[in-house]
Scaffold this motif. Sequence first.
Motif, PDB file in Angstrom:
ATOM      1  N   PHE A   1       0.799  -1.197   0.139  1.00 43.87           N
ATOM      2  CA  PHE A   1       0.047  -0.050  -0.056  1.00 43.87           C
ATOM      3  C   PHE A   1       0.631   1.253   0.350  1.00 43.87           C
ATOM      4  N   SER A   2       2.149   1.399   0.180  1.00 41.66           N
ATOM      5  CA  SER A   2       2.903   2.346  -0.168  1.00 41.66           C
ATOM      6  C   SER A   2       3.038   2.593  -1.363  1.00 41.66           C
TER       7      SER A   2
ATOM      8  N   GLY B   1      -4.545   4.447   5.223  1.00 44.80           N
ATOM      9  CA  GLY B   1      -5.259   3.745   5.821  1.00 44.80           C
ATOM     10  C   GLY B   1      -6.436   2.950   5.077  1.00 44.80           C
ATOM     11  N   ASN B   2      -6.598   3.560   3.695  1.00 42.18           N
ATOM     12  CA  ASN B   2      -7.501   3.038   2.734  1.00 42.18           C
ATOM     13  C   ASN B   2      -7.043   1.661   2.008  1.00 42.18           C
ATOM     14  N   ILE B   3      -7.744   0.835   2.262  1.00 41.33           N
ATOM     15  CA  ILE B   3      -7.465  -0.610   1.605  1.00 41.33           C
ATOM     16  C   ILE B   3      -8.071  -0.872   0.542  1.00 41.33           C
ATOM     17  N   ILE B   4      -8.334   0.188  -0.305  1.00 42.23           N
ATOM     18  CA  ILE B   4      -9.139  -0.113  -1.564  1.00 42.23           C
ATOM     19  C   ILE B   4      -7.854   0.289  -2.554  1.00 42.23           C
ATOM     20  N   TRP B   5      -7.310  -0.342  -3.438  1.00 44.93           N
ATOM     21  CA  TRP B   5      -6.374  -0.315  -4.445  1.00 44.93           C
ATOM     22  C   TRP B   5      -7.053   0.788  -5.474  1.00 44.93           C
ATOM     23  N   LYS B   6      -6.247   1.540  -5.539  1.00 43.44           N
ATOM     24  CA  LYS B   6      -6.517   2.899  -6.693  1.00 43.44           C
ATOM     25  C   LYS B   6      -5.397   2.724  -7.524  1.00 43.44           C
ATOM     26  N   GLY B   7      -4.700   1.894  -7.561  1.00 44.03           N
ATOM     27  CA  GLY B   7      -3.707   1.979  -8.952  1.00 44.03           C
ATOM     28  C   GLY B   7      -2.148   2.131  -8.290  1.00 44.03           C
ATOM     29  N   PHE B   8      -1.323   2.046  -9.065  1.00 42.94           N
ATOM     30  CA  PHE B   8       0.137   1.980  -8.824  1.00 42.94           C
ATOM     31  C   PHE B   8       0.742   3.416  -8.853  1.00 42.94           C
ATOM     32  N   THR B   9       1.389   3.763  -7.939  1.00 40.94           N
ATOM     33  CA  THR B   9       2.248   5.025  -8.074  1.00 40.94           C
ATOM     34  C   THR B   9       3.533   5.080  -7.189  1.00 40.94           C
ATOM     35  N   THR B  10       4.300   5.693  -7.347  1.00 44.48           N
ATOM     36  CA  THR B  10       5.755   5.879  -6.813  1.00 44.48           C
ATOM     37  C   THR B  10       5.750   7.245  -6.076  1.00 44.48           C
ATOM     38  N   LYS B  11       4.779   7.975  -6.318  1.00 40.54           N
ATOM     39  CA  LYS B  11       4.979   9.353  -5.923  1.00 40.54           C
ATOM     40  C   LYS B  11       4.771   9.598  -4.311  1.00 40.54           C
TER      41      LYS B  11
END
Lengths: 282, 371
Positions: free
Chosen positions: A42-43, A51-61
């Motif tokens: 989730f990082s 704390g959001n356990i819904i996957w909203k897409g990959f990011t490294t920001k």
Amino acid sequence: MPLFQKNNTAGPFDYSRKWLLRMVFIVGTVFLYAPIVVLIIFSFNDSKRGGNIIWKGFTTKYYTKAFGNEELMLAFGNSLTIAVASTVISVLLGALTAIVLWRFRFPFKPVYEGLVSLPIVIPEICMGVSLAMFFSQMGWMQTGDSHWPFNLTNIIIAHITFSFPFAAMVIRTRLQSFNREMEEAAKDLGASEFRVFKDILLPHMKPGLVAGALLAFTLSLDDFVITFFTSGPNTVTFPVKIYSMVRFSVTPEINAASTVLIIMTLVLTFIALRYQRVDSTS
Amino acid sequence: MSDPIVSIRNISKQFDSVLALDDVSIDIRPGEIFALLGPSGCGKSTLLRVISGFETPTSGELLLDGEDMTQLPPNKRPINMVFQSYAVFPHMNVETNVAYGLKMDKVPSDEIKTRVATALAQVHLEDFAKRMPDQLSGGQRQRVALARALVKKPRVLLLDEPLSALDAKLRDAMRLELVKLQETVGITFIIVTHDQAEAMAMADRIAVLESGKLRQVATPEELYSHPIDGFVADFIGNINSFAVSSWHADNGQISLTAEHLNTVVLAIDETPAFLLSEAPASDAVLAVRPEHVTVSLTQPDENHVSLRGTLGDVAYQGQHCIAEIRLDNGTSISAIIDNALAKSLPSALEQAPIWAFWQANNMLLLPRKVD
């Protein structure tokens, strides 16, 4: 390791064939490691809240953000400085203590031994409070206002007090396996006390020193309670900073920062294990 | 006789309440293999540690070539030691191990190189120079320890139980090799051992120690044929002893009676002092070695000392057997008999009477123990 395969040759992992034991093993492992795996995953979550356990897409920001967070980086730098300084001193003190306890007989030795290992069993909160009181009595609480790295003096001293007994214990255990005839052989061949120490005892101690250093380093790096009590208001370490960030709001930035810490610890452990293996074969 | 290389003079060593060495004096000659022999706890290892410098004697002095070195630390003594555990440094390869002592002496590096090569050749380890100790067998590690000590060209080489950790076959080979090596290098060897066979096979002279006291110093032959007392006689090989009950001496002869035995008459020059002392006669023993005892089914003639008993266990040794003859009172004596005779004897189960006999002049008249 053929842990989950049928294996007909009897071996030390035979118990893993029993399904009940296997379940206990799996449940235990998942329970211990799932939170860490989730934290790492989730990082990379493209969500505003950690704390959001819904996957909203990959990011490294959030990694960019964490590395760009000046306060967090300052805290991280402080933590590393403290860890390095307290590790070096802890290992030195620990090694000397270990040698004294291993080598010499003196009056009240059991008492001394008990006193040395006391910081291991004393609750951290007690250590924290007593050290805080000590520092304020001595008027050292103001060191936080001085320049880097002297602003960390309190914390470094506090970290040494609780981590050097661990180093001493590990090093002493290693010394226990030393064959005293080695020392006598070296002396017999003409070595002075110092040469015996440098050429024979020190190489034998090395795995213990590395293990002790690793222990001291990790203990220092993630200590919260004692650091919290002994740091002035203006010196912040990584765990303390994370704590204050969590109180504010949980963001993936914290996940990212924690992941970096985990990876650092893993790399260090790997190096230490690797180093010890090389050393023990020689 | 040449001057002694090592002079142990009235050395005593007290550990807390234990007197490990009690007024021991020995002269060791240059170029000999000298064995310190005794049961465990007799003080032989302590004496070796005194010579090497790891223990300081409570009293007495230690001379090397006439010079006092009682107080000299081990790293200043021209004496080197091969430790029982070999103590090969595990983090150095064979070559570095052997070179260590020379490096401590600040020998120039090219000289170190040649001397290490020579030492390794002496112990047949030329091909193992770059190996690490954990890649070597126990025997090879011992050779490293030997080379490491020899390379320093010590005046005296000390070996602490050098063969005890090796298996039987290797032990025999190493025994011969050590003797050969000693002849090549000409260095005085002092060997500590609890194994009398080892001491007999290797040493030029042997010192027998017991409870911190020196019992006897002699060549192996002399120790075997003229032991000073019952303890030495029993420790050096086996011996059957009989307590003397009474004696009568006259005219160059002494006639003795001892438990189980008919009267034994020995020719003597003079009555031994230990018989004349206040002590009771039973403090003297008559002893005979098993190889002098013969076994027969018929009673021997009057010229022999004889005993009647039954055959006990017969232990096959290869070239001969050791037979146990049980006496009526439950004690037993042992005899070395040849294999053919062992076969012809009635089995132990038959309890048939047999005779053990020997010539009186094979008997030794000894004090039980000299103090």
